[in-house]
Motif scaffolding. Sequence first.
Motif, short mmCIF file in Angstrom:
data_model
loop_
_atom_site.label_atom_id
_atom_site.label_comp_id
_atom_site.label_asym_id
_atom_site.label_seq_id
_atom_site.Cartn_x
_atom_site.Cartn_y
_atom_site.Cartn_z
N ILE A 1 23.24 -8.08 -5.86
CA ILE A 1 21.87 -7.58 -5.96
C ILE A 1 20.88 -8.56 -5.35
CG2 ILE A 1 20.02 -6.92 -7.54
CD1 ILE A 1 22.12 -5.88 -9.45
N GLU B 1 19.60 -2.82 -8.61
CA GLU B 1 20.98 -2.37 -8.44
C GLU B 1 21.07 -1.22 -7.45
OE1 GLU B 1 24.57 -0.45 -11.12
OE2 GLU B 1 23.25 -1.95 -12.03
N ARG C 1 21.08 -2.42 -3.91
CA ARG C 1 22.38 -2.92 -3.44
C ARG C 1 23.16 -1.83 -2.73
NH1 ARG C 1 27.76 -4.48 -5.10
NH2 ARG C 1 27.82 -3.22 -6.99
N GLN D 1 22.71 -8.20 -12.61
CA GLN D 1 21.42 -7.76 -13.13
C GLN D 1 20.68 -8.89 -13.82
OE1 GLN D 1 21.98 -4.34 -15.65
NE2 GLN D 1 22.82 -3.06 -14.03
#
Length: 290
Positions: A146, A194, A197, A274
Motif C-alpha cells: 500500500i 488498499e 494498491r 494498512q
Amino acid sequence: MAPLSHPSDASATLGKLARRALVTAGPALAQPHLQHLTRRGLSVNHTQGVTLGVIGAYVVIIALLWNIPYVKYVLWPFKMLVIAFHEFGHAITACCTGGRVKSISLDPNEGGVTHMLGGIQAITLPAGYLGSSLIGALLTFCGFNIVASKIASIVLGVCFLLTLWWARKDWLTIVTIILAIGLLVAGWFIKHGEALRFIVLFIGVMSSLYSVWDICDDLILRKVNESDASVFAKRYGGSSQCWGVLWSLVSIFFMIGGILAGLAAFKQSFKQQQDDAKDVLPTIRMLLRV
C-alpha cells in the motif's frame, strides 16, 4: 488547525518497518546456506498469493476484453492511459537526448503520436514500448504494497502533469489524464489506500502487456506497416516483426522482474500494510486533524 503530520512520526514508522524487516529476515540470515536464504526470500505468503492471483486474473480479463467485439471498449480508458505512458516514454527520452517535444496527442482509435524535434532516434523509437513496459513493471512491483502504491501514485501524478502540459491542446488526452488522476485520488480514501494498491496493480499489468498485445495486433496479425518497430527497422536494419518480438520479450522480462522484486521486498500481511499506511502518507486521518 493541527499540523498535518510530524517528521518524528514518519521517522518512527520507517524505523518500525526496518525492525520488522530485520525480525522477518533474521532467522534466514542466521542460516549458513545461501540457497536456503534465497528460497525464503522468494517464498509466497497468503497476502502475496492473493496478489499473484489478482495479477493472473487481470491478465486473463484484459486478454479477453482486448479481443471481444464491443465489450473491448470497457478497456478503452485504460488503453488511453497506457498509450499516454507510451508517448511519455518517447517524450522523456527525446528531452534526455537533446530533443524537444512539441506536442503529444492520443487518438480515439487507440493510437497516439508525439511530435518532437531532435533527439537520438535509436533511443526514442523503442522508448515508447520499452518505457511503458518499464513503468508497468515498476507499478506492478509497487502494487504489492500500500505505501509503495501511494508513492507510485504521486510519481504517476507528476508524469501525468508533464504529459498534460505537452498535450494541453488535445482534449481527449486532457480528459483521459484527469480521469486517471481522479481514480488514483479516490483509491487513497478506501481502507487507507488498499484500493489504490489494486488500481496501481491493474495499471501496471495493463501497461506491461500493452506492448505485447499492441505489437501482435500491428505487426503479426494485422501487419500494419507504420509503427515504431517498422520505422526502427527502416533506419537501423532488420525486420519490424523481429524488433517487435524482441521488444515484447523485453516487456515480459520487465514484468516478471517486477513480480519477483515485489515478492522479495514486500512480506507484510494486509493488516500490517494498512497499519503502515495509517502512519506513512496518511489520508483520512490527516483530513480529520485539519
